[in-house]
Design a protein around this motif. Sequence first.
Motif, mmCIF file in Angstrom:
data_model
loop_
_atom_site.group_PDB
_atom_site.id
_atom_site.type_symbol
_atom_site.label_atom_id
_atom_site.label_comp_id
_atom_site.label_asym_id
_atom_site.label_seq_id
_atom_site.Cartn_x
_atom_site.Cartn_y
_atom_site.Cartn_z
ATOM 1 N N CYS A 241 -7.974 1.821 -2.761
ATOM 2 C CA CYS A 241 -8.540 0.517 -3.105
ATOM 3 C C CYS A 241 -9.238 0.550 -4.464
ATOM 4 C CB CYS A 241 -9.521 0.069 -2.024
ATOM 5 S SG CYS A 241 -8.725 -0.499 -0.506
ATOM 6 N N PHE B 149 0.835 -1.197 0.000
ATOM 7 C CA PHE B 149 0.000 0.000 0.000
ATOM 8 C C PHE B 149 0.874 1.252 0.000
ATOM 9 C CE2 PHE B 149 -2.452 -3.359 2.107
ATOM 10 C CZ PHE B 149 -3.588 -3.366 1.310
ATOM 11 N N ARG C 245 -1.052 -4.024 -8.719
ATOM 12 C CA ARG C 245 -1.893 -3.400 -7.702
ATOM 13 C C ARG C 245 -1.340 -2.064 -7.220
ATOM 14 N NH1 ARG C 245 -1.382 -8.642 -6.045
ATOM 15 N NH2 ARG C 245 -0.088 -8.040 -4.265
ATOM 16 N N LYS D 173 -6.370 0.817 -7.172
ATOM 17 C CA LYS D 173 -5.543 -0.380 -7.268
ATOM 18 C C LYS D 173 -6.241 -1.415 -8.151
ATOM 19 C CE LYS D 173 -3.663 -2.118 -3.443
ATOM 20 N NZ LYS D 173 -2.206 -2.185 -3.650
ATOM 21 N N TYR E 23 -9.294 -4.317 0.212
ATOM 22 C CA TYR E 23 -8.914 -4.174 -1.200
ATOM 23 C C TYR E 23 -9.684 -5.164 -2.069
ATOM 24 C CZ TYR E 23 -6.336 -5.836 -5.253
ATOM 25 O OH TYR E 23 -6.012 -6.306 -6.493
#
Length: 468
Positions: free
Chosen positions: A142, A64, A123, A145, A91
């Motif tokens: 989220c 992240f 991601r 990604k 996520y």
Amino acid sequence: MEKKYAKQDLFSQTFNKYLVTELVSFFDFQTAFPTLALLNQKWNYYFSDKGQDYVWKQLFTTEFLMLEYPDHKKLENETYREYFQRSFQRYKHFRQLISGIIDLTNAKRSKKQYGFLRDFRDRYAPEFFIQEIESITFQIECIYKNFNDQDPNQMIHDPDEEKEFFSNFKLWTIKIAQHNLQQVLLTPSAILNFRNIIESKCGILGFPFTHTNRYRQVTFIDNMNQFGRGCNAIYSVQGVDRTQAMYVFDSPETYLTLHYNVLKGDKLWCNEGEISVFRKDPKDFFGSVTVTNGIQVQAQAWLIHQFCKLDKDLFPDAPTYAFVYQHRITIDQITGRDRFKPCKLIVIIVNCNIIFQSRHWRFYNSQESVLSVGPGVQGKQPVFKTPDDFYIYQTCIERSDLTSFMEGYYLFRFLREGEEATDEEEDLRTLDQSLLFQVFVQPIQFRLFTGFEFVQNPNFQPHMIDQQ
């Protein structure tokens, strides 16, 4: 045996916790689990429930963008392993929502949209989130990604929809008169441009989320909490009147979940290969369903924010709230099909030049009642020759309040046996009035969708008026 244990100790001493921490920074957690954890018992311990929590902290920062977010933080008694697992589940939840919306939209819409979902192995949120935005929320990360610019190999040029170098994902459409209002979910390439627009035109530093194609309207996530309802709250702003914004949802997760559920539940009305914002059941939007002589009218209304005028200092006629209302006129499946008689909506001519109005509406609230009449629907007199015929009447209206109702009726005529009906006015002198009947429309309400609310723009400045 002694040499074997000596080698293991030497290995563990060489690859101590500091070197392990450095190594995992080059891996994602999916690589670390099946490979590093299997090297020996000591390394397996690093990745176990009772292992070294700093390794999980390092894995978190490689997966992240930030260690903590305004809307997502490590709990007081939570290990980094537990924090990582909880975060990754969030996520995956957003991935299911976005993937589901893309799949369900493509299943219902004739023009398909592929290439927007990121590969699970890719991601990493776009870098400009950190460089250009003062802070982002975990929900924003989220989303992006998972949601990406469209794969160029999947792009299909459609001049009716896009006049940009990039394509955004179409969610729903409303067509009225000369307007084609198409709501889209913004891709990463579009966000920075719209962020600059709402900052310069409206004084708002927010994170753009959706937009009406080719119209001055955008919804944004208030990631800086300038409006005071939380860093994930979503608002709509427009170019006609920038003094106010419209609060719409408490978070992008709420919006995406609602949209996914109405798609999955098949609640959105579709026509001519497009998904509409209108519902199959008009009562979802405070509408009505009325059946008269086997003719069914489904009626509902929706606010068009970008056409509203809210501030009296800018517009003498403010407030004016723009609504589009829709009447779906069909043959009722229960009472109309077995006893169906061909019919038409008519316009009657009296004394050659006086028109007897065939559309009668009453608009009312607690303080006033106003009658509105007109010939036909948008100048047409639709004919219903078979039980499968239908007609869609969709138009705009301005109201001065958000508590109004509308009701009324259409004037219809049964066709005579063997008659070839035409879309022309009829002469009262030759009309068999025993064939006339009214088709009623029970009240519908002109109001905001549940939870929506107009709020003052805290950053509005007088100089913004000149930029309209």
